[in-house]
Design an enzyme around this catalytic site. Sequence first.
Site, PDB file in Angstrom:
ATOM      1  N   CYS A   1       0.941  -1.300   0.049  1.00  0.00           N
ATOM      2  CA  CYS A   1      -0.041  -0.054   0.119  1.00  0.00           C
ATOM      3  C   CYS A   1       1.002   0.941  -0.020  1.00  0.00           C
ATOM      4  CB  CYS A   1      -0.903   0.024   1.262  1.00  0.00           C
ATOM      5  SG  CYS A   1      -0.220   0.015   2.746  1.00  0.00           S
ATOM      6  N   GLN A   2       0.278   2.295   0.278  1.00  0.00           N
ATOM      7  CA  GLN A   2       1.219   3.531   0.106  1.00  0.00           C
ATOM      8  C   GLN A   2       2.045   3.935   1.453  1.00  0.00           C
ATOM      9  OE1 GLN A   2       1.256   4.862  -2.803  1.00  0.00           O
ATOM     10  NE2 GLN A   2       2.932   6.356  -2.215  1.00  0.00           N
TER      11      GLN A   2
END
Length: 204
Positions: A133-134
């Site tokens: 994910c980020q």
Amino acid sequence: MVHIILGTSSLVLEIHRGGTVTTRPIRRRNLGIKAEVNYVNAEEAKKLIAVDGFTILDVRDNTQYNRAHIKECHHVPLFIENKDNDIGTIVYRQLHNNFSGLFYGLPFTKPNPDFVRSIKSQFSPESKLLLVCQEGLRSAGAATKLEEAGFQNIACITSGLQSVKPGTFDSVGSTELQDAGKGGLVQVQGKISAVVGTVLICAL
């Protein structure tokens, strides 16, 4: 009273005084083994993919995924855009759009109810999955859900794609992986600052 366990049966045979015989089930404890999530940096992640055969699973929302993602990854968002129209959701969505949405260009989201079901339809519990994910928070949350669903071989990139240096992975999109979380006014401000900086340098 005499207890007799019938082989591998889940029943106990109880013989009481006077010849009365009764049975009752054995309460067995769940001895399932819980997997331990492997948290790795970007270089270790590359080794998991190239050597150990891990598959990349991107769990970000569609907005960040479309800005930039690793080539040949699978995409199943942990959160999806919330388009519900009840009064409470409308109020929260407006507040979000005035702040996070405006400054970072992020959509108003809710948990994806089909997240685990979708992954189960594509992968077996024995599959080796590298979750990304980020920032690293959503992949950790996704790992917990998949553990509970029986997946045993899970890894996550610590601190997410924002910690990945340009060129570490082959990527697709309009920006670098580490910048996919930036949008809205923050991105505009960055571009304006870059232009102003260039002008000042040229002026000097």
